[in-house]
Design a protein around this motif. Structure first.
Motif, mmCIF file in Angstrom:
data_model
loop_
_atom_site.group_PDB
_atom_site.id
_atom_site.type_symbol
_atom_site.label_atom_id
_atom_site.label_comp_id
_atom_site.label_asym_id
_atom_site.label_seq_id
_atom_site.Cartn_x
_atom_site.Cartn_y
_atom_site.Cartn_z
ATOM 1 N N MET A 156 16.359 66.580 61.863
ATOM 2 C CA MET A 156 17.814 66.657 61.811
ATOM 3 C C MET A 156 18.183 66.413 60.347
ATOM 4 N N GLU A 157 18.944 67.328 59.767
ATOM 5 C CA GLU A 157 19.141 67.286 58.310
ATOM 6 C C GLU A 157 20.592 67.083 57.912
ATOM 7 N N PHE A 158 20.788 66.312 56.874
ATOM 8 C CA PHE A 158 22.082 66.267 56.180
ATOM 9 C C PHE A 158 21.809 66.668 54.741
ATOM 10 N N ARG A 159 22.557 67.629 54.246
ATOM 11 C CA ARG A 159 22.389 68.016 52.840
ATOM 12 C C ARG A 159 23.709 67.884 52.108
ATOM 13 N N TYR A 160 23.639 67.266 50.953
ATOM 14 C CA TYR A 160 24.861 67.088 50.169
ATOM 15 C C TYR A 160 25.571 68.400 49.911
ATOM 16 N N GLY A 161 24.786 69.378 49.442
ATOM 17 C CA GLY A 161 25.364 70.654 49.040
ATOM 18 C C GLY A 161 26.187 71.258 50.153
ATOM 19 N N THR A 162 25.610 71.305 51.355
ATOM 20 C CA THR A 162 26.319 71.974 52.442
ATOM 21 C C THR A 162 27.441 71.100 53.012
ATOM 22 N N SER A 163 27.246 69.799 53.072
ATOM 23 C CA SER A 163 28.267 68.950 53.689
ATOM 24 C C SER A 163 29.494 68.775 52.809
ATOM 25 N N PHE A 164 29.288 68.666 51.503
ATOM 26 C CA PHE A 164 30.440 68.391 50.644
ATOM 27 C C PHE A 164 30.844 69.606 49.808
ATOM 28 N N GLY A 165 29.967 70.601 49.755
ATOM 29 C CA GLY A 165 30.286 71.838 49.031
ATOM 30 C C GLY A 165 30.578 71.598 47.558
ATOM 31 N N THR A 166 30.061 70.534 47.019
ATOM 32 C CA THR A 166 30.304 70.278 45.596
ATOM 33 C C THR A 166 29.055 69.670 44.985
ATOM 34 N N GLU A 167 28.892 69.934 43.696
ATOM 35 C CA GLU A 167 27.705 69.436 43.013
ATOM 36 C C GLU A 167 27.885 67.951 42.690
ATOM 37 N N PRO A 168 26.881 67.103 42.945
ATOM 38 C CA PRO A 168 27.062 65.701 42.569
ATOM 39 C C PRO A 168 27.130 65.550 41.055
ATOM 40 N N PRO A 169 27.851 64.543 40.568
ATOM 41 C CA PRO A 169 27.917 64.347 39.113
ATOM 42 C C PRO A 169 26.554 64.010 38.535
ATOM 43 N N GLU A 170 26.420 64.271 37.250
ATOM 44 C CA GLU A 170 25.207 63.882 36.527
ATOM 45 C C GLU A 170 25.155 62.359 36.428
ATOM 46 N N ALA A 171 23.930 61.823 36.478
ATOM 47 C CA ALA A 171 23.767 60.366 36.389
ATOM 48 C C ALA A 171 24.446 59.797 35.135
ATOM 49 N N TYR A 172 24.337 60.523 34.015
ATOM 50 C CA TYR A 172 24.880 59.990 32.757
ATOM 51 C C TYR A 172 26.407 59.991 32.737
ATOM 52 N N GLU A 173 27.032 60.750 33.633
ATOM 53 C CA GLU A 173 28.496 60.673 33.731
ATOM 54 C C GLU A 173 28.869 59.326 34.311
ATOM 55 N N ARG A 174 28.312 59.058 35.475
ATOM 56 C CA ARG A 174 28.644 57.830 36.176
ATOM 57 C C ARG A 174 28.310 56.590 35.333
ATOM 58 N N LEU A 175 27.150 56.640 34.682
ATOM 59 C CA LEU A 175 26.708 55.445 33.965
ATOM 60 C C LEU A 175 27.540 55.197 32.706
ATOM 61 N N GLN A 176 27.873 56.256 31.965
ATOM 62 C CA GLN A 176 28.709 56.043 30.775
ATOM 63 C C GLN A 176 30.110 55.599 31.188
ATOM 64 N N LEU A 177 30.603 56.172 32.288
ATOM 65 C CA LEU A 177 31.926 55.761 32.769
ATOM 66 C C LEU A 177 31.910 54.278 33.149
ATOM 67 N N ASP A 178 30.885 53.867 33.890
ATOM 68 C CA ASP A 178 30.803 52.467 34.305
ATOM 69 C C ASP A 178 30.757 51.530 33.101
ATOM 70 N N CYS A 179 30.033 51.942 32.063
ATOM 71 C CA CYS A 179 29.964 51.081 30.880
ATOM 72 C C CYS A 179 31.354 50.957 30.247
ATOM 73 N N MET A 180 32.060 52.071 30.151
ATOM 74 C CA MET A 180 33.425 51.996 29.583
ATOM 75 C C MET A 180 34.322 51.110 30.444
#
Ligand code: NDP
Length: 510
Positions: free
Chosen positions: A424-448
């Protein structure tokens, strides 16, 4: 009540907030990481309106480059690598805040000049002196940059007023002693809450989802323990060989490059207790407890718990891969491991007796990173011989094809009672229809934003090095024994399969 926010992909672990106006200064800005990841990630943050209205990014390196040339170069790289499509409007807004400053890493006058330049940029752009210094140079330069920043008055040590935060790239040390030394050095010049040790795996959406999955749902956590789980497998496999990085890799090896940081972080998030809150202290306290509970490898039984290997010539998906020994930059007769598998125990109430198997390697049949919980058999075999022999598995795919799958037995349609495993599968791509952010986006944002939850703490880094350094010490002692080999494009040396077979377990076929 529905415990889910409307869109978990956007929601993340902290509430949407806008950072205070600030400047991000990147040391080593002529490097690969800046072009491919750091600046494209900042561009995507701006496209998502997550950057503060007053913002600047300053590249710092020894190379002589004008602001205009650096903007042109970044435009090209953001066009290729940013998650958000480049538009003239967005780009012209973004590039106004891009600057380049030429300087040496160990010359005080260059830092004084940088200070003057940053003050001037603050005035031009209405930034109140808040600064993130991103140290993206080779590791030998990390301590030099931290010291020079401190000596030249670029770090606000008062605890009030504008913030100064320093992101330090990986690897943070090469063994326990060097990690301790680097921690001590950084802590001489900065407070712990100013130090952001990056492990980009923690910025990956699926890694964060491990926590959402475990703690925002009711029905997984009751099974998440030694009563139901037979063992856990964590795999970080690369299909590529070392691809011209022989000079670096031959000194590092896969245990340092992948396991000490990325796989140990994934293991800690998989195994930890629910934190009291998602703040940095509570979350990191729980991860540290896991690392401290790791059972040391018993004396004289090393081979039962650690397997290493090095690839011979072979092929992956029809593409020939030369033997590791023939790769450029590899020392003749090198015993550096390109494959490692560990059997580990976490000696605590939840996990007593459950092996955690970790494996990471180059030149595997495919690229895949996943965590799999393999469950114990049902208590009674009601269907006797007809029962499927395959255990239930819950697999969390970190990359590629991010998602989660459950494997369980189902009746095969028909008049006989046959049972086969199904997924039984859940896939991000199909469930949310959007690309997840790049790790460096989230991490630089968190630092700011001043959120250290997804960055590693001093004690956490040292606890993982403590375990890893013992393995390196043993390898040094047994140098003369050489290293087992495996064919490129296979799943690793036979010794690794044998390690699991001794406990009636087997690696998943991925
Ligand atoms: P590079 O090797 O490309 O180095 C970045 C820049 O640092 C160079 O362009 C150089 O700029 C400067 N530099 C400073 N000191 C030295 C030195 N002693 N020798 C060589 N260059 C030096 O690194 P990357 O951009 O690939 O990576 C940056 C950091 O991020 C590293 O610590 C790396 O381990 C880490 N990292 C990188 C990843 C990647 O995908 N690239 C992934 C994960 C981590 P100049 O000479 O112009 O001053």
């Amino acid at each position: 009540m529905n415990a889910f926010a409307p869109n978990p992909l956007r929601q993340g672990l902290v509430e949407d907030r806008l950072p205070e106006p600030c400047t991000v200064v990147i040391f080593g800005a002529s490097g690969d990481l800046t072009k491919r990841k750091l600046v494209p990630a900042l561009y995507s943050l701006m496209a998502e309106r997550l950057l503060p209205p007053s913002f600047a990014v300053v590249g710092y390196a020894r190379k002589e480059v004008s602001d205009v040339a650096f903007r042109g170069e970044m435009k090209e790289w953001c066009g290729k690598h940013a998650r958000h499509k480049q538009t003239e409007e967005l780009w012209s807004q973004f590039e106004k805040g891009i600057y380049f400053h030429t300087g040496d890493y160990d010359t005080p006058e260059d830092y004084q000049a940088l200070k003057g330049r940053l003050d001037q940029i603050d005035k031009e752009r209405g930034i109140p002196g808040n600064r993130v210094f991103y140290v993206s140079t080779p590791p030998s330069t990390f301590p030099i940059v931290v010291k020079q920043l401190s000596d030249n008055g670029l770090i606000n040590k008062t605890g009030t007023g504008p913030f100064t935060r320093v992101i330090i790239e990986k690897p943070f040390g090469t063994d326990l002693q060097s990690a301790r030394d680097l921690n001590a050095h950084c802590l001489k010049h900065l407070a712990e809450d100013q130090i952001y040790r990056i492990d980009h795996y923690l910025g990956k959406e699926t890694v964060q989802n491990l926590m959402v999955f475990r703690f925002a749902n009711a029905f997984f956590e009751p099974l998440w323990n030694n009563r139901y789980v037979d063992h856990v497998q964590i795999t970080g496999a690369e299909a590529l060989g070392i691809e011209g990085r022989g000079g670096y890799f031959d000194h590092a090896g896969i245990l340092r490059d992948m396991v000490q940081n990325h796989l140990f972080q994934v293991m800690a998030l998989t195994a930890m207790e629910p934190p009291v809150s998602l703040n940095a202290t509570d979350l990191r306290d729980e991860k540290v407890k896991v690392l401290k509970a790791l059972r040391p490898i018993p004396e004289g039984r090393f081979d039962e718990f650690v397997v290493r290997g090095q690839y011979r010539a072979g092929s992956v998906a029809g593409r020939p891969i030369p033997s590791y020994q023939e790769e450029v930059g590899v020392t003749a007769g090198s015993t550096t491991e390109t494959y490692v598998a560990l059997k580990m125990f976490i000696d605590n109430w939840r996990w007593a007796g459950v092996p955690f198997y970790l494996r990471s390697a180059k030149a595997m049949p495919k690229k895949v990173t996943e965590v799999a919980l393999v469950f114990k058999d049902a208590p009674h075999r009601l269907f006797g011989e007809k029962s499927s022999n395959e255990p239930n598995v819950l697999a969390i795919r970190i990359q590629p094809d991010e998602g989660i799958s459950m494997r369980f037995g189902s009746k095969v349609p028909g008049n006989t009672l046959d049972i086969n495993p199904v997924n039984m599968e859940f896939r991000y791509g199909t469930s949310f229809g959007t690309e997840p952010p790049e790790a460096y986006e989230r991490l630089q944002l968190d630092c700011m934003l001043g959120d250290q939850a997804l960055y590693t703490r001093a004690d956490e880094v040292e606890a993982s090095w403590k375990y890893i350094s013992r393995i390196h010490d043993e390898w040094k002692r047994s140098f003369a024994r050489g290293i087992p080999t495996y064919e490129a494009g296979s799943w690793g040396p036979d010794e690794s399969d044998a390690m699991l077979r001794r406990s009636n377990q087997a690696w998943r076929r991925l």
